[in-house]
Design a protein around this motif. Structure first.
Motif, PDB file in Angstrom:
ATOM      1  N   UNK A 182     -12.435 -35.346 -32.126  1.00 34.80           N
ATOM      2  CA  UNK A 182     -13.271 -35.949 -33.154  1.00 34.80           C
ATOM      3  C   UNK A 182     -12.719 -37.309 -33.557  1.00 34.80           C
ATOM      4  N   UNK A 183     -11.406 -37.396 -33.692  1.00 41.76           N
ATOM      5  CA  UNK A 183     -10.789 -38.682 -34.024  1.00 41.76           C
ATOM      6  C   UNK A 183     -11.057 -39.697 -32.925  1.00 41.76           C
ATOM      7  N   UNK A 223     -17.605 -45.459 -33.625  1.00 38.30           N
ATOM      8  CA  UNK A 223     -18.451 -45.775 -34.782  1.00 38.30           C
ATOM      9  C   UNK A 223     -18.774 -47.255 -34.823  1.00 38.30           C
ATOM     10  N   UNK A 269     -21.732 -32.789 -32.321  1.00 39.00           N
ATOM     11  CA  UNK A 269     -20.719 -31.781 -32.574  1.00 39.00           C
ATOM     12  C   UNK A 269     -19.494 -32.373 -33.250  1.00 39.00           C
ATOM     13  N   UNK A 270     -19.018 -33.477 -32.741  1.00 42.25           N
ATOM     14  CA  UNK A 270     -17.753 -34.014 -33.236  1.00 42.25           C
ATOM     15  C   UNK A 270     -17.913 -34.908 -34.460  1.00 42.25           C
ATOM     16  N   UNK A 271     -19.104 -35.419 -34.701  1.00 42.38           N
ATOM     17  CA  UNK A 271     -19.299 -36.268 -35.876  1.00 42.38           C
ATOM     18  C   UNK A 271     -20.146 -35.569 -36.929  1.00 42.38           C
ATOM     19  N   UNK A 272     -21.142 -34.808 -36.479  1.00 39.88           N
ATOM     20  CA  UNK A 272     -22.049 -34.153 -37.425  1.00 39.88           C
ATOM     21  C   UNK A 272     -21.718 -32.671 -37.620  1.00 39.88           C
ATOM     22  N   UNK A 273     -20.716 -32.156 -36.934  1.00 44.56           N
ATOM     23  CA  UNK A 273     -20.251 -30.775 -37.078  1.00 44.56           C
ATOM     24  C   UNK A 273     -21.236 -29.686 -36.702  1.00 44.56           C
ATOM     25  N   UNK A 274     -22.288 -29.988 -35.992  1.00 45.72           N
ATOM     26  CA  UNK A 274     -23.254 -28.938 -35.714  1.00 45.72           C
ATOM     27  C   UNK A 274     -22.996 -28.275 -34.367  1.00 45.72           C
ATOM     28  N   UNK A 275     -23.209 -26.966 -34.295  1.00 45.10           N
ATOM     29  CA  UNK A 275     -23.064 -26.253 -33.032  1.00 45.10           C
ATOM     30  C   UNK A 275     -21.654 -25.765 -32.765  1.00 45.10           C
ATOM     31  N   UNK A 276     -20.893 -25.547 -33.854  1.00 41.24           N
ATOM     32  CA  UNK A 276     -19.481 -25.214 -33.680  1.00 41.24           C
ATOM     33  C   UNK A 276     -19.218 -23.818 -33.159  1.00 41.24           C
ATOM     34  N   UNK A 325     -14.456 -41.019 -33.133  1.00 45.11           N
ATOM     35  CA  UNK A 325     -14.655 -41.895 -34.281  1.00 45.11           C
ATOM     36  C   UNK A 325     -14.493 -43.345 -33.866  1.00 45.11           C
ATOM     37  N   UNK A 353     -10.231 -29.971 -31.105  1.00 41.38           N
ATOM     38  CA  UNK A 353     -11.503 -30.524 -31.574  1.00 41.38           C
ATOM     39  C   UNK A 353     -11.255 -31.644 -32.573  1.00 41.38           C
ATOM     40  N   UNK A 354     -10.264 -31.469 -33.430  1.00 44.49           N
ATOM     41  CA  UNK A 354      -9.939 -32.499 -34.409  1.00 44.49           C
ATOM     42  C   UNK A 354      -9.516 -33.787 -33.730  1.00 44.49           C
TER      43      UNK A 354
END
Lengths: 203, 207, 199
Positions: free
Chosen positions: C186-187, C193, C23-30, C190, C182-183
């Motif tokens: 997401x950070x 990584x 969700x947070x890296x690949x943006x899926x399921x938002x 990151x 969410x942003x």
């Protein structure tokens, strides 16, 4: 009849916009808007698919058993998306390579499914087509605006053309996930906070 | 009474789903088969152009020209099963370049490409990417001209340096800011291909 | 060999859940993430449903891909087959839960239609194909992705619940502030990584 289509259009572009009002189609909004060119391709694909799938679902609406309506909608949506994919691969291979990663994002785009459920299942094909088309357009212009800023701030380019020279320190965050979240939040903030504030005041 | 109509309903549901699926899948299959040869041809042209680019041979986008130049300058060296091991290319300056297929695991999926080596099988003549599904605007930037061009002439075990360094060292290349995983993947896949090159090409390249 | 394989499977699970959070890296399921993340209780409910559906449908889809689509050269039908399997599975589960347990249905049942359009589920299935995972790795990957999704939505719900009494600027209420949270999340993610080297 004309004013009904007109009302739908205004709603989908403004007050009931799929992205900032209904909060649908967010996955693709976040993923695609860091490059303006990709956004344009994605939006074209979405407008096409939404308009046609809405129309098709509407044509079949009287026969679809209620139990499986989601499956049927999904099937129809997937059909159009894959059709676009196959045709692009054959006749516009470069664009196909750009769009390829996003194909899955179009099929599961909640806007298309949302319109099929909320509108196409209960309305005539003609209106459903308009609804699909304008929902796609409402989605499109929001994404293009966000993409414009994300690409400009994040890469210093617009549509791949360098606009901001080497003096500009690229806001790399804009090209990555967090930037997408923030830009969309700001967009919604501006629209909801400043533009859609008063029901009588319309910009 | 209610039971019968329920069974009928279920039957209709199943039949409906089946018919509708068959109808749409049928159309898709038809379109797919109809465009198959065009798609295959596009793929083949794309690969040929990539091989030529890797060997630094300039061609236009015209399919006719690509086919012609490819036929003149490239020899596909295959193994016993007919799989292409590598390409022996006559570069613009007359020297031979060996182009190898390369692949690695990126952030989102497999990255595939070509690595061209000069006759010493150590100096890179050029690289290209044919398949990648990395993050657009970030990892996908590996397909940008500047990124690929910087590899021409590089030699030795490649090492990433920050974007913008434009190092003079023959084994350093600029990575892409914000695309660490992708840059790492490119580094390791090229190094791997170069390392395996002598084994794949046999005892050196034809002069 | 067995030892490293087990480690590899675990690494895939961890990577899918944390470092490459779907969700947070690949943006899926938002969509469902933004809509259903107000309370921790509902977040747990939806999250569990997602993990369940994701793992099972990915396994089924893997088998179909390997033993039906590849042998018959029908790979171009992958999208359509996968999404129909997901939709059918969700429909089936909904019917079974409705039959078996009223309480479970009223707790979980409403989430199931939302899951069909959850792009994370189709996305996970497609990833496992692109990355050419074995069946075991694919199951580990899907379970991990689901767990990651669930983790993200629970964190989000927790934050939003805590913020219940905070003053949010009018325009940002609801979707706006959720996106900003969410942003930031997401950070934060990151930072993970590069922890897992999948090469």
């Amino acid at each position: 009849m004309n004013s009904k289509a007109g009302k739908i259009t205004l709603a989908n572009l403004g007050r009931e916009n799929p992205v900032f009002a209904q909060i649908l189609g967010i996955c693709s909004t976040l993923a695609v808007t860091n490059v303006l060119e990709n956004t344009a391709v994605m939006c074209a694909g979405l407008i096409f698919t939404t308009a046609l799938s809405n129309t098709t679902v509407s044509i079949l609406r009287k026969w679809i058993p209620s139990r499986i309506r989601m499956m049927v909608s999904t099937l129809i949506i997937a059909f159009y998306v894959i059709l676009v994919d196959i045709v692009l691969k054959a006749y516009l291979p470069d664009i196909s390579r750009q769009l390829g990663a996003y194909i899955g994002l179009i099929i599961t785009n909640c806007i298309i499914m949302g319109r099929a459920e909320a509108f196409a299942l209960n309305n005539k094909p003609g209106l459903s087509f308009v609804d699909g088309l304008t929902s796609g357009l409402g989605y499109g212009y929001v994404l293009l605006i966000i993409a414009f800023f994300r690409e400009l701030l994040g890469s210093g380019t617009i549509w791949g053309f360098t606009v901001l020279g080497d003096w500009w320190v690229k806001w790399s965050i804009m090209v990555m996930a967090p930037g997408a979240f923030f830009m969309l939040a700001v967009f919604i903030w501006i629209v909801k906070g400043l533009i859609l504030v008063d029901p009588e005041v319309k910009k | 009474m209610a039971k019968v109509s329920k069974a009928k309903q279920r039957l209709f549901t199943v039949l409906f789903m089946f018919t509708v699926s068959a109808f749409f899948i049928g159309i898709l299959s038809f379109v797919y088969l109809f465009t198959k040869s065009t798609v295959v041809r596009n793929e083949s042209l794309f690969l040929k152009k990539s091989v030529l680019y890797t060997a630094q041979i300039k061609v236009s986008d015209s399919p006719v020209e690509i086919e012609k130049v490819y036929k003149e300058k490239v020899e596909e060296i295959k193994d016993a099963d007919g799989n292409i091991q590598y390409y022996s290319v006559v570069a613009d300056n007359g020297a031979t370049v060996a182009v190898f297929q390369s692949s690695g695991q990126g952030l989102w999926g497999v990255i595939k490409g070509h690595v061209g080596l000069k006759s010493d099988l150590e100096t890179i003549a050029g690289i290209d990417f044919t398949v990648q599904t990395e993050t657009p605007g970030l990892g996908a930037r590996i397909t940008e001209q500047w990124f690929k061009e910087q590899f021409r002439g590089k030699k030795g075990e490649l090492k990433r340096v920050p974007e913008g360094t434009k190092s003079g060292n023959e084994n350093e290349f600029d990575a892409i800011t914000g695309a660490t995983v992708t840059s790492k993947a490119v580094e390791s896949m090229i190094n791997k291909t170069v390392k395996n090159a002598p084994a794949v090409a046999g005892k050196g390249v034809k002069q | 060999m067995n030892g490293t394989e087990t480690l590899g499977v675990f690494a895939i699970f961890f990577a899918a859940a944390i470092t490459n959070n779907i969700l947070l890296t690949m943006y899926l399921g938002m969509c469902s993430f933004l809509a259903v993340s107000r309370q921790v209780k509902t977040a747990i409910g939806l999250g569990t449903a997602v993990v369940f559906v994701m793992t099972f449908t990915s396994a089924i889809n893997w088998l179909i891909y390997e033993y039906l689509l590849i042998p018959f050269e029908l790979e171009y039908l992958t999208y359509i087959v996968f999404i129909i399997v997901i939709a059918a599975f969700v429909q089936l589960v909904e019917m079974i839960i409705e039959r078996v347990s009223e309480t479970l249905y009223s707790a979980l049942g409403i989430f199931l239609p939302l899951i069909t359009v959850n792009c994370a589920i189709l996305g996970a299935a497609l990833f496992m194909i692109i990355r050419k995972y074995t069946l075991l790795s694919a199951i580990s990957f899907s379970a991990g992705s689901g767990a990651g999704w669930m983790l993200a939505i629970i964190i989000m719900a927790g934050i939003r619940q805590k913020m219940g009494t905070s003053k949010v600027p009018k325009g940002l209420e609801g979707a706006g502030i959720t996106l900003i949270i969410a942003g930031i999340m997401s950070m934060a993610f990151m930072g993970f990584t590069g922890m897992m080297n999948l090469n």
